[in-house]
Design an enzyme around this catalytic site. Structure first.
Site, PDB file in Angstrom:
ATOM      1  N   ALA A  12      -6.115   1.771  -2.476  1.00  0.00           N
ATOM      2  CA  ALA A  12      -6.553   2.979  -1.763  1.00  0.00           C
ATOM      3  C   ALA A  12      -7.752   3.669  -2.395  1.00  0.00           C
ATOM      4  O   ALA A  12      -8.126   4.761  -1.965  1.00  0.00           O
ATOM      5  CB  ALA A  12      -5.395   3.969  -1.670  1.00  0.00           C
ATOM      6  N   ASN A  62      -1.162  -3.389 -10.502  1.00  0.00           N
ATOM      7  CA  ASN A  62      -1.706  -4.645  -9.994  1.00  0.00           C
ATOM      8  C   ASN A  62      -0.664  -5.208  -9.037  1.00  0.00           C
ATOM      9  O   ASN A  62       0.397  -5.673  -9.472  1.00  0.00           O
ATOM     10  CB  ASN A  62      -1.972  -5.603 -11.146  1.00  0.00           C
ATOM     11  CG  ASN A  62      -2.558  -6.928 -10.697  1.00  0.00           C
ATOM     12  OD1 ASN A  62      -2.458  -7.305  -9.528  1.00  0.00           O
ATOM     13  ND2 ASN A  62      -3.180  -7.641 -11.612  1.00  0.00           N
ATOM     14  N   ASN A  89      -2.990  -3.066   1.964  1.00  0.00           N
ATOM     15  CA  ASN A  89      -4.433  -3.101   2.155  1.00  0.00           C
ATOM     16  C   ASN A  89      -5.187  -3.777   1.008  1.00  0.00           C
ATOM     17  O   ASN A  89      -6.291  -4.279   1.209  1.00  0.00           O
ATOM     18  CB  ASN A  89      -4.951  -1.670   2.326  1.00  0.00           C
ATOM     19  CG  ASN A  89      -6.460  -1.583   2.232  1.00  0.00           C
ATOM     20  OD1 ASN A  89      -7.171  -1.938   3.170  1.00  0.00           O
ATOM     21  ND2 ASN A  89      -6.960  -1.130   1.086  1.00  0.00           N
ATOM     22  N   TYR A 154     -10.492 -17.156   1.243  1.00  0.00           N
ATOM     23  CA  TYR A 154     -10.264 -15.822   1.801  1.00  0.00           C
ATOM     24  C   TYR A 154      -9.638 -15.934   3.190  1.00  0.00           C
ATOM     25  O   TYR A 154      -8.657 -15.247   3.501  1.00  0.00           O
ATOM     26  CB  TYR A 154     -11.595 -15.068   1.879  1.00  0.00           C
ATOM     27  CG  TYR A 154     -11.498 -13.684   2.485  1.00  0.00           C
ATOM     28  CD1 TYR A 154     -11.070 -12.596   1.721  1.00  0.00           C
ATOM     29  CD2 TYR A 154     -11.853 -13.444   3.810  1.00  0.00           C
ATOM     30  CE1 TYR A 154     -10.993 -11.317   2.263  1.00  0.00           C
ATOM     31  CE2 TYR A 154     -11.773 -12.181   4.373  1.00  0.00           C
ATOM     32  CZ  TYR A 154     -11.348 -11.118   3.582  1.00  0.00           C
ATOM     33  OH  TYR A 154     -11.266  -9.865   4.133  1.00  0.00           O
ATOM     34  N   ALA A 156      -7.932 -18.409   4.419  1.00  0.00           N
ATOM     35  CA  ALA A 156      -6.581 -18.950   4.308  1.00  0.00           C
ATOM     36  C   ALA A 156      -5.586 -17.858   3.918  1.00  0.00           C
ATOM     37  O   ALA A 156      -4.485 -17.772   4.481  1.00  0.00           O
ATOM     38  CB  ALA A 156      -6.550 -20.083   3.287  1.00  0.00           C
TER      39      ALA A 156
END
Length: 246
Positions: A12, A62, A89, A154, A156
């Protein structure tokens, strides 16, 4: 205990995640701002929202690490007593010829963009299933729908997010949990920093609306999906892309 709905937004600190956290906080949600490396940007957002009297918290994790995800969800429950909405996200991008992709490149992409969705979703569902309610929004990409040259890993990973969304929507439907996926088109974020002006112009020209999207465009889509106006929508892939993919 706060009665507002609680939202966790991963990644974020910048771009789409930042716009989403900002909008949802202004709309009256309790918002947990997750970040990993971009502490300065995350703190700036947190302080801005906090100074306006909005209900926000900040947490470094993480999300590709299972133990850090568990600790983060525990923090959310401790702070707000519940977690009603998860916005998956967090993500990275990389342009590279497929034959040049290393094991490290592949693992980093899959771990950050797909395994993180697995970890966060699995941990959050432990709380949602028992309450028979919840909403999860996964941020994928149009490249997960149609593929992108020089971004095979990316594409995949983002395609995996779409498949996971559809499967889980079927599995979690009986528990009244809606799971949907947003596949943004070309959005003006830091992921476009490697593009030169000519390349950006080509992307605009290939978009029927003749413009690139903004993080706020995606945040507005998230706002709709998390609202009670979208209570009968699940397992869907919604793509705000200006007509780039039709």
């Amino acid at each position: 205990m706060a009665s507002l709905k609680t939202v966790l937004v991963t990644g974020a600190s910048k771009g789409i995640g930042q716009a989403t956290a900002d909008l949802l906080a202004h709309e009256g949600y309790n918002v947990i701002i997750n970040f990993n490396k971009s502490e300065k940007e995350a703190l700036s957002l947190y302080n801005k929202l906090k100074n306006k009297g909005l209900s926000v918290r900040i947490y470094k994790a993480n999300v590709s690490k299972k133990n850090e995800v568990k600790d983060m969800i525990d923090f959310c429950i401790k702070e707000f007593g519940t977690i009603d909405i998860l916005i998956n996200n967090a993500g990275i991008s990389q342009e590279k010829l497929f034959v040049d992709i290393t094991d490290e490149d592949w693992d980093n992409m899959i771990n950050t963009n797909l395994k993180s969705v697995f970890y966060c979703t699995q941990e959050v569902l432990k709380h949602m299933i028992s309450k028979k309610r919840g909403k999860i929004i996964n941020i994928s990409s149009i490249w997960g729908m149609i593929g992108a040259s020089c971004e095979a890993h990316y594409s995949a990973a983002k395609a995996g997010v779409i498949g996971l969304t559809k499967a889980l929507a079927k599995e979690m439907g009986p528990s009244n949990i809606q799971i949907n996926c947003i596949t943004p088109g070309v959005i003006q974020t830091g992921m476009l920093d490697s593009y030169n002006q000519n390349e950006l112009n080509v992307l605009r020209e290939n978009t029927p609306l003749m413009k690139l999207g903004s993080p706020k465009d995606i945040a507005n889509c998230v706002l709709f999906l998390v609202s009670n106006r979208a209570d009968f929508i699940t397992g869907q892939v919604i793509s705000p892309n200006g007509g780039f993919v039709v």
